[in-house]
Write an enzyme that holds these catalytic residues in place. Structure first.
Site, mmCIF file in Angstrom:
data_model
loop_
_atom_site.group_PDB
_atom_site.id
_atom_site.type_symbol
_atom_site.label_atom_id
_atom_site.label_comp_id
_atom_site.label_asym_id
_atom_site.label_seq_id
_atom_site.Cartn_x
_atom_site.Cartn_y
_atom_site.Cartn_z
ATOM 1 N N MET A 1 -4.800 -5.000 0.342
ATOM 2 C CA MET A 1 -5.680 -5.368 1.334
ATOM 3 C C MET A 1 -6.856 -6.044 0.785
ATOM 4 O O MET A 1 -7.450 -7.026 1.240
ATOM 5 C CB MET A 1 -5.919 -4.222 2.231
ATOM 6 N N LYS B 1 -15.643 -2.901 -0.398
ATOM 7 C CA LYS B 1 -14.161 -3.449 -0.377
ATOM 8 C C LYS B 1 -14.332 -4.722 0.362
ATOM 9 O O LYS B 1 -14.886 -4.859 1.333
ATOM 10 C CB LYS B 1 -13.501 -2.404 0.282
ATOM 11 N N ASP C 1 -1.087 6.924 5.545
ATOM 12 C CA ASP C 1 -0.793 6.647 4.207
ATOM 13 C C ASP C 1 -1.480 7.703 3.363
ATOM 14 O O ASP C 1 -2.128 7.323 2.117
ATOM 15 C CB ASP C 1 -0.974 5.361 3.754
#
Length: 816
Positions: A559, A577, A672
Site C-alpha cells: 500500500m 506512512k 491480516d
C-alpha cells in the site's frame, strides 16, 4: 540477411519470411495451414512437432501434447502449475531443480526440448519456402512472460540453432505490424490467445505505433475459458474422457455458441443441450478477471477510458458475444474489427527481424528482498527494453563484507508473494560504504546484473538463477532422461496427494494485477545476510504536513512506504506512512486510505499502534502519522527463539486479543493478523509489549463503499494466516481475526504455522479442508487447555470458533 518473424502461439505458430525478390511470404505446415504448436515424444525418444506430432500421436494411440508454451519456464511447485497441470494431455513432474517437466510414458522431457523441436519444425518449413535457412529471427512472446520463461525460450532457441535476433512482446510486435489508422491517436488492444491474454495501449504518431503500456495474464487464455465450459458437460460425458479431449470438445461448443443460442452434446441417444446463457454463466469468473489488466494499462499512464479512441479485439475469444459485451462495458465503447489482425503480430516480428526497433516495456517489477521480507524495486515495471540503470544500497555494518541479495519478480509488496528468480552476492564490500550495483534488461528483456562499486572498490556480480535447462545436455530426450533423472518427491509433499476431480474447474487465487505469482522459496543461504534498503527517496529530507521532518525509509509494503520522521516542534520521532503514487492516482483509493486511517485512530487500546495525524502531500498523495515503535516484530522473535514457551505465548496472545477486541468493538476487522504485523516494544513491567500494526486492509463487516483497498479478483490476507471464509469468498467477521490468532498462537509454540506446503495453492486448500496438527505433534510443549484453545480458534466453521475476542481472552486466562 534472410529474416524470419514468428508469432509463437500456444495453439499455432504464425510465421513470415522474405524471399530474395523481396516478397513477404507465409511459412506454413506440410498441410498448407499454420503450423500447430503440438508436440509428441515417441517411445524411442524422438520428438515430433507440428503436423507430424498429430500423425505420430495417432500412430501410438495417444493425444498430442498442446500447451507447451504455458509450461515453459514454470516452477513445478507454484499456483500456476497447479492450475495448468490438471488441464493438459500429459503429466507434469518436477525436475531436479524444481522446474516443471512433462512425462511421456517412461520419459520425462523438459519444455525447452519440446519448444526446440517446434522451432526446428518452423525453421524446416521456412527452408521449404526459401530453399535455405533464415539467418536472423525475431520471436513474439506473450506480454506476461516472466524472467524464467524468457530464459527458457532463449535456451530452446540455442537447442534448435535458431539465429535469434531478439524476442519481442506480442503487443510490441502488434504495434510494429499495425498499419496507420487515419484520425486515430490511441487504441486499446486485447489479444485473446489460446494460452495468454495480452493487453496494451498503443499510441500513433508520424513514426508509426508505439506501446504506451502493456500487461498480460498467463492464466486467462482460451484454454482457461474452455475449462469452465467443461463443467457444463453432462456427467456421463466427463467420467472417463481425458481432460484434453473434454477441453477440445468445449472449444468446439464455444465456437457453436458464438453463432447460435444453443449447442448439442452427444448423439441422438444421449443428446444434451447447452445454452449460450449457461455458457455465459460458466465463464463469468474469467470475464471478471479481464478488468484488472485493462485497468492496469490505464493506471500505468494515468489515463481513463475516455482517452481511448478505438478498442480492438483479436483472437478466437474476440468473437464470443459475452466477451465483446463485457470488454465494451470496461472501455465504454464498441470494439472494432481490424482486418488481418491475426497476422499482425507475426508481421511485426518480421519487421523487427529486419531491423526495426520495437517499442516495448517491462510488465513486472524486479526487486530484491529487504528488511521485513519486503520487495524493493531494482527494475520498476514500465521500463523500456533494453534498459540500463543502477541502485544505491545502504552500507553494510556489523563486520560484514559479503552481501547476499535474493531477487524476485512481481508487483506484490512482500517478496515471498512474487516469483523467486535467484540470488547474487557482492564480495569484499567496505564497511560503512554504500555500494552501487548496475542492473539492466537485455534485448530479450532478461535481467542482467552487471557490476558493483563503492568508488574505491568494485567488481563483477554473478547471478545464480533459479531453475533453467542445461543446454549443454542437448535435445535428445532419452539422454536427458538417464543423465538428468528426476529427484523423487518428498513423502510428505502435499503435491503428491491425488487431486479432487473438481479442482479442474477451480483456478488459483489472483494477485492484484493478474495472477498469483509463484512463491518458490530459495534455498537457505550459508552466509549471514544483510538486507539493505535503497537510500534514494524524494521525500527524505522534506517536511510533511508542515511539521514532520522525513529522516529515512524504514519499510515498504503493497500500500505504501513507511518513513521515520522527527516532529520539528516536539522533537519526537514518528512513523509516517505514505500511499504509493500509483495508487494515489485513484481518488477513490486515496480517500479510502485516509478513511481507514481515521477508523484505526478510533480504536482505543494500548495494544494497537496510535495514529496521531493524517493528511495529503502537495501532490494529493495521502499519508498518516503513527507512533514510532523501536523494537522487533513477533515474527522476528519467533525466528530468533525458534519456539516461545507457553506462558509467554499466553501473555502475548492475550494482549493481542485485547487490541483486537477493541477494534471489534467499533466494527473493525483486521483481516491480516500475522506475526510480522505485531510489534513488540519494551514497556514498564513488560519486555515484549505487543502493538498491532497495519490496518491497511481492515474492514467494517457491514461496509460496502468504505470497504478495503483491494483490487478486483484478489485474495486479501497472508496465505499462512487466512481463515477459510477469506479463501472461499465468504463473509468476513470478527471470528476471521480469531482464526488468525489461533495460527499465531500455534506458531509461537512450534516455530512455524500449522499448514505448510510447497505452493500457496496447497496452503490455502489445507486451511479449507485439512485437520490442523496439534502443537505436541509438531514437537512443541503445550498445556492441554491451551491446546484446546488453539483448536477452537482453528475451527473451519465460523460459528464453532469463539464468538468474541473477549471470550478468547477469558479462555487464555484460564489456560494459565
Amino acid at each position: 540477411m534472410t529474416p524470419l518473424g514468428l508469432d509463437l502461439g500456444t495453439a499455432f505458430c504464425r510465421a513470415f519470411t522474405v524471399k530474395p525478390n523481396g516478397d513477404v511470404v507465409a511459412v506454413v505446415g506440410s498441410d498448407g495451414a499454420w503450423i500447430p504448436s503440438a508436440v509428441h515424444v515417441r517411445k524411442d525418444g524422438k520428438i515430433e512437432a507440428g503436423v507430424a506430432a498429430f500423425e505420430a500421436a495417432t500412430e501410438e494411440g495417444a493425444p498430442p501434447f498442446t500447451g507447451t508454451l504455458r509450461v515453459l519456464g514454470r516452477r513445478y511447485y507454484s499456483p500456476e502449475t497447479d492450475w495448468l497441470r490438471t488441464g493438459l494431455a500429459g503429466e507434469l513432474v518436477p525436475s531436479p531443480n524444481g522446474d516443471a517437466w512433462i512425462r511421456f510414458g517412461d520419459l520425462e522431457v523438459a519444455p525447452e526440448q519440446l519448444i526446440a523441436a517446434l522451432l526446428r519444425e518452423v525453421m524446416d518449413r521456412a527452408v521449404d519456402v526459401l530453399g535455405s535457412r533464415p539467418t536472423t529471427a525475431a520471436i513474439a512472446i506473450p506480454n506476461a512472460f516472466d524472467q524464467l520463461q524468457r530464459r527458457a525460450l532463449v535456451a530452446a532457441c540455442e537447442l534448435a540453432n535458431v539465429p535469434l535476433r531478439t524476442m519481442v512482446q506480442s503487443s510490441s510486435a502488434f504495434a510494429a505490424g499495425m498499419p496507420p489508422q487515419p484520425g486515430t491517436r490511441r487504441v486499446a488492444v486485447l489479444d485473446f490467445g489460446a494460452g495468454y491474454l495480452d493487453v496494451a495501449l498503443l499510441l500513433q504518431s508520424d513514426k508509426g505505433w508505439t506501446v504506451e503500456a502493456g500487461e498480460g495474464d498467463g492464466l486467462l487464455g482460451g484454454m482457461d475459458f474452455d475449462r469452465r465450459i467443461v463443467g457444463l458437460l453432462p456427467p456421463e460425458a466427463t467420467e472417463r474422457a481425458p481432460i484434453a479431449e473434454l477441453c477440445l470438445r468445449a472449444e468446439q461448443l464455444r465456437h457453436v455458441l458464438t453463432e447460435s443460442d444453443r449447442a448439442m452434446w452427444g448423439g441422438k441417444q444421449q443428446a444434451h443441450a447447452i445454452t449460450r446463457a449457461e455458457h455465459d454463466t460458466a465463464i463469468a469468473e474469467e470475464l471478471e478477471c479481464l478488468g484488472p489488466p485493462c485497468a492496469q494499462i490505464l493506471a500505468d499512464v494515468g489515463l481513463g477510458t475516455d482517452d481511448v479512441d478505438e478498442l480492438i479485439l483479436v483472437g478466437g475469444l474476440a468473437r464470443v458475444p459475452t466477451v465483446r459485451q463485457h470488454v465494451a462495458k470496461l472501455f465504454r465503447q464498441i470494439p472494432v474489427d481490424l482486418g488481418g489482425s491475426s497476422d499482425l503480430v507475426a508481421l511485426g516480428a518480421l519487421r523487427t527481424a529486419r531491423g526495426t526497433r520495437p517499442s516495448q516495456l517491462s510488465t513486472r517489477t524486479i526487486g530484491v528482498k529487504v528488511r521485513g521480507g519486503l520487495m524493493s524495486a531494482i527494475v520498476p515495471r514500465g521500463r523500456p527494453i533494453p534498459w540500463q540503470g543502477g541502485t544505491q544500497f545502504g552500507a553494510p555494518s556489523g563486520g560484514q563484507t559479503r552481501i547476499v541479495f535474493e531477487v524476485y519478480e512481481g508487483d506484490d509488496g512482500e517478496a515471498a508473494h512474487n516469483l523467486y528468480l535467484g540470488s547474487f552476492v557482492v564480495e569484499d564490500v567496505q564497511q560503512g560504504v554504500a555500494p552501487r550495483i548496475s542492473f539492466g534488461l537485455d534485448k530479450n528483456g532478461v535481467l542482467q546484473v552487471g557490476s558493483w562499486s563503492t568508488g574505491t572498490r568494485g567488481g563483477d556480480v554473478r547471478f545464480n538463477w533459479a531453475g533453467g535447462y542445461p543446454v549443454a545436455r542437448g535435445h535428445d530426450a532419452t539422454v536427458v532422461d538417464s543423465d538428468y533423472a528426476r529427484v523423487p518427491q518428498s513423502s510428505t509433499s502435499a503435491v503428491q496427494e491425488r487431486e479432487d476431480p473438481t479442482s479442474v474447474f477451480h483456478r488459483p487465487g489472483r494477485a492484484d494485477h493478474s495472477h498469483v505469482r509463484p512463491s518458490t522459496k530459495p534455498p537457505p543461504s550459508s552466509v549471514e545476510e544483510v538486507e539493505p534498503l535503497p537510500s534514494d527517496d524524494a521525500l527524505v529530507g522534506t517536511v510533511v504536513g508542515g511539521r514532520y521532518q522525513i529522516d529515512a525509509v524504514v519499510a515498504e509494503g503493497a500500500m505504501g512506504r513507511v518513513y521515520v520522521a522527527t516532529h520539528q516542534l516536539l522533537g519526537r520521532r514518528f512513523a509516517v506512512k505514505v500511499l504509493h503514487p500509483e495508487l494515489a492516482r485513484n481518488e477513490e483509493l486515496a480517500m479510502r486510505f485516509l478513511r481507514e486511517a481515521q477508523a484505526a485512530a478510533r480504536i482505543e487500546s494500548d495494544h494497537v499502534v496510535d495514529i496521531v495525524d493524517f493528511g495529503r502531500l502537495d501532490d494529493g498523495t495521502g499519508y498518516f502519522v503513527m507512533e514510532y515503535l523501536d523494537g522487533l516484530t513477533l515474527g522476528q522473535l519467533i525466528k530468533d527463539r525458534g519456539r516461545i514457551d507457553a506462558e509467554l505465548t499466553r501473555t502475548i496472545g492475550s494482549q493481542i486479543a485485547h487490541g483486537i477486541a477493541a477494534a471489534h468493538a467499533i466494527d473493525i476487522v483486521h483481516r491480516d493478523l500475522k506475526p510480522d504485523n505485531i510489534a513488540l516494544v519494551s514497556r514498564p513491567g513488560s519486555t515484549f509489549f505487543p502493538k498491532i500494526l497495519d490496518f491497511g486492509i481492515a474492514k467494517h463487516p457491514t461496509s460496502s463503499s468504505e470497504g478495503p483497498i483491494t483490487m478486483a479478483g484478489s485474495l486479501v490476507g497472508s496465505p499462512y494466516y487466512m481463515a477459510p471464509e477469506q479463501i472461499i469468498g465468504g463473509t468476513i467477521c470478527p471470528q476471521t481475526d480469531i482464526y488468525a490468532m489461533g495460527i499465531m498462537l500455534f506458531e509461537m509454540l512450534t516455530g512455524a504455522p500449522p499448514y505448510l506446503a510447497d505452493s500457496v495453492a496447497h496452503v490455502l486448500q489445507q486451511h479449507v479442508d485439512a485437520t490442523p496438527p496439534t502443537v505436541v505433534e509438531r514437537g512443541g510443549a503445550c498445556p492441554p487447555h491451551l491446546e484446546n484453545v488453539i483448536r477452537r480458534c482453528l475451527e473451519k466453521r465460523v460459528e464453532a470458533r469463539y464468538a468474541t475476542a473477549r471470550d478468547l481472552i477469558a479462555e487464555l486466562a484460564a489456560a494459565s
